[in-house]
Write a protein that holds these residues in place. Structure first.
Motif, mmCIF file in Angstrom:
data_model
loop_
_atom_site.group_PDB
_atom_site.id
_atom_site.type_symbol
_atom_site.label_atom_id
_atom_site.label_comp_id
_atom_site.label_asym_id
_atom_site.label_seq_id
_atom_site.Cartn_x
_atom_site.Cartn_y
_atom_site.Cartn_z
ATOM 1 N N LYS A 22 53.945 24.468 11.074
ATOM 2 C CA LYS A 22 52.616 25.348 11.803
ATOM 3 C C LYS A 22 52.668 26.641 13.132
ATOM 4 O O LYS A 22 52.160 27.345 12.774
ATOM 5 C CB LYS A 22 52.176 23.979 12.580
ATOM 6 N N ASP A 23 53.694 26.434 13.294
ATOM 7 C CA ASP A 23 54.282 27.490 14.160
ATOM 8 C C ASP A 23 54.123 28.812 13.603
ATOM 9 O O ASP A 23 53.674 30.246 14.168
ATOM 10 C CB ASP A 23 55.386 27.687 14.987
ATOM 11 N N VAL A 24 54.754 28.863 12.601
ATOM 12 C CA VAL A 24 54.542 30.713 11.567
ATOM 13 C C VAL A 24 53.799 30.626 11.150
ATOM 14 O O VAL A 24 52.840 31.589 11.176
ATOM 15 C CB VAL A 24 55.444 30.467 10.272
ATOM 16 N N LEU A 25 52.630 29.307 10.998
ATOM 17 C CA LEU A 25 51.598 30.079 10.044
ATOM 18 C C LEU A 25 50.633 30.451 10.911
ATOM 19 O O LEU A 25 49.435 31.140 11.185
ATOM 20 C CB LEU A 25 51.407 29.202 9.679
ATOM 21 N N SER A 26 50.540 29.844 12.628
ATOM 22 C CA SER A 26 49.555 30.135 13.522
ATOM 23 C C SER A 26 49.976 31.510 14.089
ATOM 24 O O SER A 26 48.977 32.261 13.824
ATOM 25 C CB SER A 26 49.361 29.366 14.761
ATOM 26 N N LEU A 27 51.091 32.008 13.806
ATOM 27 C CA LEU A 27 51.595 33.381 14.148
ATOM 28 C C LEU A 27 51.105 34.381 12.958
ATOM 29 O O LEU A 27 50.480 35.338 13.815
ATOM 30 C CB LEU A 27 53.573 33.221 14.141
ATOM 31 N N ILE A 28 51.914 33.783 12.414
ATOM 32 C CA ILE A 28 50.414 34.796 10.958
ATOM 33 C C ILE A 28 49.651 35.583 11.254
ATOM 34 O O ILE A 28 49.064 36.359 10.712
ATOM 35 C CB ILE A 28 51.069 34.250 9.615
ATOM 36 N N SER A 29 48.902 33.713 11.547
ATOM 37 C CA SER A 29 47.012 33.700 11.786
ATOM 38 C C SER A 29 46.270 35.059 12.523
ATOM 39 O O SER A 29 45.247 35.165 13.258
ATOM 40 C CB SER A 29 46.537 32.674 11.950
ATOM 41 N N ALA A 30 47.987 34.699 14.002
ATOM 42 C CA ALA A 30 46.947 35.435 15.470
ATOM 43 C C ALA A 30 47.776 36.629 15.677
ATOM 44 O O ALA A 30 47.412 37.229 16.387
ATOM 45 C CB ALA A 30 48.032 34.294 16.426
ATOM 46 N N GLU A 31 48.878 37.269 15.039
ATOM 47 C CA GLU A 31 49.478 38.758 14.960
ATOM 48 C C GLU A 31 49.499 39.073 13.826
ATOM 49 O O GLU A 31 49.297 38.806 13.026
ATOM 50 C CB GLU A 31 50.945 38.560 15.644
ATOM 51 N N ASN A 32 49.031 40.901 14.232
ATOM 52 C CA ASN A 32 49.231 42.023 12.669
ATOM 53 C C ASN A 32 51.121 41.644 12.586
ATOM 54 O O ASN A 32 52.094 42.547 12.763
ATOM 55 C CB ASN A 32 48.927 42.986 13.496
ATOM 56 N N VAL A 33 50.403 40.878 11.387
ATOM 57 C CA VAL A 33 52.490 40.387 11.362
ATOM 58 C C VAL A 33 52.317 41.184 9.656
ATOM 59 O O VAL A 33 52.206 41.483 8.806
ATOM 60 C CB VAL A 33 52.387 38.891 11.054
ATOM 61 N N SER A 34 53.289 42.330 9.589
ATOM 62 C CA SER A 34 53.230 42.706 8.243
ATOM 63 C C SER A 34 54.961 42.609 7.484
ATOM 64 O O SER A 34 55.058 42.534 6.101
ATOM 65 C CB SER A 34 53.885 44.476 8.781
ATOM 66 N N ILE A 35 55.467 41.704 8.063
ATOM 67 C CA ILE A 35 56.864 41.826 7.770
ATOM 68 C C ILE A 35 57.791 40.263 8.344
ATOM 69 O O ILE A 35 57.428 40.571 9.848
ATOM 70 C CB ILE A 35 57.866 42.303 7.103
ATOM 71 N N ILE A 36 57.752 39.315 7.132
ATOM 72 C CA ILE A 36 58.404 38.248 8.140
ATOM 73 C C ILE A 36 59.948 37.689 7.258
ATOM 74 O O ILE A 36 59.889 38.035 5.807
ATOM 75 C CB ILE A 36 58.187 36.329 8.227
ATOM 76 N N SER A 37 61.025 37.664 8.226
ATOM 77 C CA SER A 37 61.998 36.934 7.419
ATOM 78 C C SER A 37 63.296 35.735 7.496
ATOM 79 O O SER A 37 62.291 35.504 9.026
ATOM 80 C CB SER A 37 63.239 38.004 7.614
ATOM 81 N N PHE A 38 63.298 34.795 6.260
ATOM 82 C CA PHE A 38 63.395 34.179 6.405
ATOM 83 C C PHE A 38 65.230 33.880 6.643
ATOM 84 O O PHE A 38 65.629 34.373 4.948
ATOM 85 C CB PHE A 38 63.141 33.240 5.610
ATOM 86 N N ASN A 39 66.384 33.599 7.780
ATOM 87 C CA ASN A 39 67.493 33.887 7.418
ATOM 88 C C ASN A 39 68.460 33.512 7.619
ATOM 89 O O ASN A 39 67.883 31.780 9.065
ATOM 90 C CB ASN A 39 67.772 35.109 8.971
ATOM 91 N N GLY A 40 69.621 33.292 6.680
ATOM 92 C CA GLY A 40 70.966 32.232 6.667
ATOM 93 C C GLY A 40 70.246 30.465 6.010
ATOM 94 O O GLY A 40 69.130 30.186 5.521
ATOM 95 N N SER A 41 70.961 29.315 6.459
ATOM 96 C CA SER A 41 71.118 28.019 5.623
ATOM 97 C C SER A 41 70.563 27.623 6.581
ATOM 98 O O SER A 41 69.325 27.772 7.472
ATOM 99 C CB SER A 41 72.831 27.327 6.122
ATOM 100 N N LEU A 42 70.029 26.613 5.061
ATOM 101 C CA LEU A 42 68.541 25.010 6.144
ATOM 102 C C LEU A 42 69.683 24.460 6.646
ATOM 103 O O LEU A 42 70.859 23.925 6.179
ATOM 104 C CB LEU A 42 68.402 24.641 5.132
ATOM 105 N N PRO A 43 68.899 23.783 7.691
ATOM 106 C CA PRO A 43 69.997 22.642 8.521
ATOM 107 C C PRO A 43 70.733 21.422 7.017
ATOM 108 O O PRO A 43 69.498 20.761 6.664
ATOM 109 C CB PRO A 43 68.785 22.068 9.607
ATOM 110 N N THR A 44 71.135 20.245 7.322
ATOM 111 C CA THR A 44 71.125 19.727 7.205
ATOM 112 C C THR A 44 70.186 18.435 6.367
ATOM 113 O O THR A 44 69.594 18.547 7.601
ATOM 114 C CB THR A 44 72.142 18.638 7.896
ATOM 115 N N ASN A 45 69.421 18.188 5.696
ATOM 116 C CA ASN A 45 68.954 17.124 4.738
ATOM 117 C C ASN A 45 67.745 17.690 5.365
ATOM 118 O O ASN A 45 66.368 17.303 5.012
ATOM 119 C CB ASN A 45 68.614 16.023 6.047
ATOM 120 N N CYS A 46 67.829 19.108 5.108
ATOM 121 C CA CYS A 46 66.616 20.419 4.952
ATOM 122 C C CYS A 46 66.273 20.531 3.457
ATOM 123 O O CYS A 46 67.040 20.612 2.683
ATOM 124 C CB CYS A 46 66.278 21.538 6.038
#
Length: 318
Positions: A120-144
């Motif tokens: 929800k926080d990511v999508l909220s920022l995407i909607s509110a800010e002029n975002v050109s690019i987003i990166s998803f970085n690294g491993s996922l936590p256990t059980n994600c």
């Protein structure tokens, strides 16, 4: 505006010794204790390069407090979600020849409500800010769930299909995303990771890698693939064109975080609307400049400028 998301940050310990001797007592010198996490490193570098950057992620416990304190002097904007569990530790051991041994904890399990909060926080920022690019970085936590990244990519594209998405992960999380219908715009594997994806022996031969990537149905659809080849430079696929990137030999101090710094350079260049060769130069120079500094995921602008000038980009093809 750039956003980086680090789902499994860490506190990193860097040790130096003459020679690692498994099964025996090894006495080491603690060189530094640092904030770790691919997206945090990338955010630090992109901010040093002068780009507005928000770093997101999940932190907790005493290590989370350490991260908050340490990043207070960084130029990016922190937007971390705090939990009551302890952020993991990671250890890097370097011998006199800069041979690297890594020991990484998995990290704590993440509750579904925390994952929903991040989304929800990511999508909220995407909607509110002029975002050109987003990166998803690294491993996922256990059980994600392994489809966390691919689902988030799909959600972002529904809000704004023009936002570029860079995925810098490996293993099952990367394969699950590449098996989905929502491919990222950019991936940044190293020579081992790209060989794993292509199911071929590890190689730094750019002609072999180029041929295998072109013939791979999934990878051929990804607009930008930035393959780090260590001291051999890199191979970059930019749409249907392939480039070999070379650089002058440097006296590397610490190569840890150079891949993350490469991501930071790529993010900054794309946010500045640079052309394809400038994007390649920014990424390559940032990764090289990081290796010239003891601090992980960091660069000095003088080193960046020098590395930028000493790069050679050669188009390769049939």
């Amino acid at each position: 505006m750039i956003i980086t998301l680090t789902m499994n940050p860490s506190v990193d310990y860097l040790y130096k010794l003459e020679k690692l001797s498994p099964g025996n007592l090894n006495r080491v010198t603690l060189i530094s204790k640092m904030v770790g996490g691919k997206g945090i490193n990338a955010a630090r570098v992109s901010a040093i390069l002068g780009t507005n950057t928000i770093a997101m992620g999940i932190i907790g416990g005493n290590n989370g407090d350490f991260i908050e304190k340490e990043i207070a002097s960084d130029k990016f904007i922190p937007r971390f979600t705090k939990v009551d569990k302890e952020t993991r530790n990671c250890y890097v051991i370097l011998d006199k020849d800069n041979q690297k041994t890594e020991i990484n904890e998995y990290g704590f399990p993440i509750e579904n409500q925390t994952l929903n909060c991040i989304r929800k926080d990511v999508l909220s920022l995407i909607s509110a800010e002029n975002v050109s690019i987003i990166s998803f970085n690294g491993s996922l936590p256990t059980n994600c769930p392994l489809d966390f990244y691919s689902n988030l990519i799909s959600d972002i594209r529904k809000i704004d299909a023009n936002i570029k998405i860079l995925l810098d992960t490996s293993g099952k999380a990367l394969k699950r995303c590449l098996d989905s219908k929502t491919l990222p715009d950019i991936i940044k594997p190293n020579e081992t990771e790209i060989a794993d994806l292509l199911d071929i022996p590890t190689t730094t031969n750019c002609q072999i890698l180029r041929k295998e990537i072109k013939n791979n149905i999934t990878l051929s659809k990804i607009p930008i693939i930035f393959v780090s080849l260590g001291s051999e430079g890199s191979l970059v696929k930019f749409n249907n064109i392939f480039y070999k990137v070379s650089f002058k030999k440097i006296d590397a101090i610490n190569t840890q975080g150079s891949g993350d710094s490469t991501v930071g350079g790529i993010l900054s260049a794309i946010d500045r609307n640079k052309n394809e060769k400038e994007i390649i130069k920014y990424g390559s120079a940032a990764g090289t400049a990081n290796a010239m500094n003891i601090k992980t995921g960091f660069l000095n602008m003088d080193d960046f400028d020098t590395a930028y000038k000493n790069l050679t980009i050669t188009k390769i093809g049939d």
